[in-house]
Scaffold this active site. Structure first.
Site, PDB file in Angstrom:
ATOM      1  N   ASP A 344       0.852  -1.035   0.159  1.00  0.00           N
ATOM      2  CA  ASP A 344      -0.188  -0.089  -0.213  1.00  0.00           C
ATOM      3  C   ASP A 344       0.603   1.020  -0.018  1.00  0.00           C
ATOM      4  O   ASP A 344       1.952   1.287  -0.018  1.00  0.00           O
ATOM      5  CB  ASP A 344      -0.962  -0.195   1.072  1.00  0.00           C
ATOM      6  N   ASP A 535      -1.575  -0.974   5.664  1.00  0.00           N
ATOM      7  CA  ASP A 535      -1.015  -0.213   7.444  1.00  0.00           C
ATOM      8  C   ASP A 535      -2.789  -0.606   8.243  1.00  0.00           C
ATOM      9  O   ASP A 535      -3.102  -0.330   9.234  1.00  0.00           O
ATOM     10  CB  ASP A 535      -1.160   0.915   7.455  1.00  0.00           C
ATOM     11  N   ASP A 539      -6.800  -2.410   3.750  1.00  0.00           N
ATOM     12  CA  ASP A 539      -6.187  -2.996   3.558  1.00  0.00           C
ATOM     13  C   ASP A 539      -6.404  -4.849   3.905  1.00  0.00           C
ATOM     14  O   ASP A 539      -6.361  -6.081   3.547  1.00  0.00           O
ATOM     15  CB  ASP A 539      -4.417  -3.259   3.737  1.00  0.00           C
TER      16      ASP A 539
END
Length: 641
Positions: A344, A535, A539
């Protein structure tokens, strides 16, 4: 007087504890010590002929007494296993081999085999205990009590009794009992047990404080935001304890193999004793039985069964010490094979915090423009507004008639002038064109217009982490072939960040389900072992589906902890490369032990079958190899990555 009595009581308790500890150790060593002393005396009497009566029944009784302290527990364990239906165990192998040696009159060898086996078991037990205690000691930093403000005074309570919202006082050298926010102006904390970082962490008012942190300077006050059982340290401890229960495929295979391997060895030993009768002219039962007994001792699988889980304990402990939590030994194996990394952007590659990158003003002074802008933005809760408010001002203007325009910005009156602060769409609504000045800017920009005139803009952007470039470079060096960055942010911003971090493949404008599709597409390649690093809540689906899900800064995200397989306890990207290296080192040590155990055993087995190996060689092939494997596994706890 009371203090003196209290001190004496503490000293007495410590003395009693040390006495009990020494007694406990002596009790463990005592059987082996007795057997060893009697074996040495017996060998001396045998070879130096000190007395004439040491033969026949007296000799048998002497060696039997020497055998029982170490042999009886093994015989009992073997019998218990048989009663439970587990007939072919290492206890049975050792029992048959040593009793057989006594039947053949090889008393010293029978005692020696069992003695060295018992010593090997002691070493194995201590090594496993040490590996487990390293993990426990690293994380078991739970305080026994805490000072909580109740009824106008601080009272001592157990951490489990602290309620959310209560104020806690933490003195210098004490541990924070639960997760919370700092009420004091600043604090210097040792967070090594949580993050793996020995460097003190200085935080300011209203910043997060984690349970288990040690206060280094001044008395501080913390407001509890979570119950103790939900605190970071309690969850971490639970994760690591459960990790040792989740076996790797290699470990499970060896255990299954041992169950099949042991009965085969027993039947081969029977065959080695009896079958030569049909093929050898000068067959002597005693000689072939002795060879079969050597064969049994050599074949004992204890070196494999103990050294492999010990290797994984070492890997899990080493990772925890470096601020990396694996949810199970199986993920140490998987991460060692990772060749594709997907990440990410926000909060992973970048810090996830907006900062003013550039400030441009046209017709008025920069500070003047910021005073107009911040007069409006001070009333907004948007993350970008919070970043703008970091700009230092000596004085501020007062805004009136403030109105937020959804998705575009904010408007109001400052010093009698109509002020617009927002994006291009807001200015275009008022027929103010600013496209010429900002058309090449890819980052988020906040535009300012006063009384219908465009006066300037501020560029706001998220910064990449200091170790981002180094991590990408190191990942390629250790054999990661493909590196991807996926983000929900605009594609142009995503690709710019990717270029700064040297990530070759990047894609922006992705919803959580789009990220999931991208990773699933990567996983269609049968050669790809994909790790995804994220994080946040968005996600979670990708963390769950990837071969290895890695959560960054997982302490602050319950969902990340629940979903990810590996948790990096800080926001340091470099820990990902370290996690892969630890996984590979663990796998390497485990396979070294497998090759060592099988290799040495195979050689001595062949020598034993040919009559070229003695019971002493068998002892080395079993206990000696086990000890070497243990020492090799313990190396993991001292390695640096």
């Amino acid at each position: 007087m009371k203090e003196k009595i209290k001190l004496e009581n503490i000293n007495n308790q410590n003395h009693q504890y040390n006495h009990n500890l020494n007694t406990s150790k002596l009790k463990i060593y005592k059987p082996a010590i007795i057997s060893f002393i009697m074996l040495i005396f017996g060998l001396a009497l045998d070879y130096f002929k000190i007395v004439s009566f040491f033969n026949g029944t007296i000799r048998l009784v002497w060696y039997t007494i020497a055998y029982l302290p170490v042999g009886l527990p093994v015989l009992k364990q073997g019998w218990k296993s048989i009663k439970k239906g587990s007939y072919f165990t290492e206890f049975l192998l050792m029992s048959i081999a040593t009793i057989g040696a006594f039947i053949l009159g090889e008393y010293p060898e029978g005692v020696s085999v069992m003695l060295f086996y018992a010593v090997g078991e002691l070493f194995q037990g201590f090594a496993v205990k040490r590996a487990k205690s390293n993990i426990q000691a690293l994380l078991d930093v739970r305080p026994n009590e805490a000072l909580v403000f109740r009824k106008n005074s601080y009272v001592t309570v157990a951490p489990e009794d602290i309620k959310v919202g209560e104020k806690i006082q933490v003195r210098v050298g004490e541990k924070v009992a639960v997760d919370g926010v700092l009420l004091s102006t600043r604090a210097s904390l040792n967070t090594a047990a949580i993050t793996g970082e020995s460097k003190p962490n200085t935080i300011g008012k209203n910043e997060t404080v984690y349970a288990g942190s040690i206060n280094l300077q001044d008395v501080i006050e913390v407001k509890a935001t979570k119950k103790f059982k939900e605190s970071s340290i309690a969850r971490i401890l639970d994760l690591v304890q459960n990790a040792t229960a989740l076996k790797s495929k290699t470990e499970l295979f060896i255990r299954k193999f041992a169950k099949i391997y042991t009965p085969i060895v027993v039947f081969l030993a029977i065959g080695l004793t009896l079958l030569p009768f049909f093929f050898v002219n000068d067959y002597v039962f005693r000689d072939w039985l002795y060879r079969a007994l050597i064969f049994l001792v050599i074949s004992c699988p204890c070196a494999l069964v103990i050294s492999i889980p010990l290797g994984y304990f070492g890997g899990l402990g080493a990772a925890s010490k470096n601020g990396i939590l694996f949810k199970g030994a199986s993920f140490l194996d998987t991460i060692a094979k990772v060749n594709t990394l997907a990440m990410d952007k926000t909060g992973t590659i970048t810090k996830g915090v907006f900062k003013i990158q550039e400030l441009v003003s046209f017709s008025i002074d920069e500070k003047e423009m910021m005073q107009y802008m911040l007069a409006l933005e001070s009333k907004s809760t948007h993350p970008i507004a919070q970043a703008l408010l970091d700009y230092p001002l000596d004085k501020t203007y007062i805004a009136t008639d403030i109105q937020e325009v959804a998705g575009k910005g904010i408007r109001g009156v400052v010093n009698g002038k109509k002020v617009l602060v927002g994006n291009t769409a807001l200015l275009l609504d008022y027929k103010i064109d600013a496209l010429t000045e900002i058309e090449d800017i890819v980052e988020s920009s906040v535009l300012v217009a006063i009384d219908g005139q465009f006066v300037g803009y501020v560029i706001i952007a998220d910064e990449i982490k200091e170790d981002a470039k180094e991590t990408v470079s190191e990942a390629y060096k250790i054999g990661v072939k493909d590196f991807y960055m996926f983000s929900g942010d605009r594609d142009c911003i995503t690709k710019k960040v990717a270029k700064e971090a040297n990530v070759l493949r990047a894609k922006g404008g992705l919803l959580p389900e789009d990220k999931l599709k991208e990773v699933e597409e990567l996983m269609k390649d049968p050669k790809a072992v994909v790790a995804f690093v994220g994080d946040g809540i968005n996600d979670a689906p990708v963390l769950a589906v990837s071969d290895v899900g890695i959560a960054m800064g997982g302490l602050g995200s319950d969902l990340a902890i629940e979903t990810a397989d590996v948790i990096i306890q800080t926001d340091q990207l470099s820990k990902i490369v370290k996690a892969i290296k630890i996984g590979r080192s663990t796998r390497k040590v485990v396979w070294q032990n497998i090759v060592l155990a099988f290799g040495v055993k195979l050689i001595v087995l062949l020598l034993g079958a040919l009559g070229l190996a003695t019971m002493w060689g068998a002892v080395f092939a079993d206990v000696g190899v086990a000890l070497l494997a243990i020492l090799n596994a313990v190396r993991l706890q001292r390695m640096k990555w």
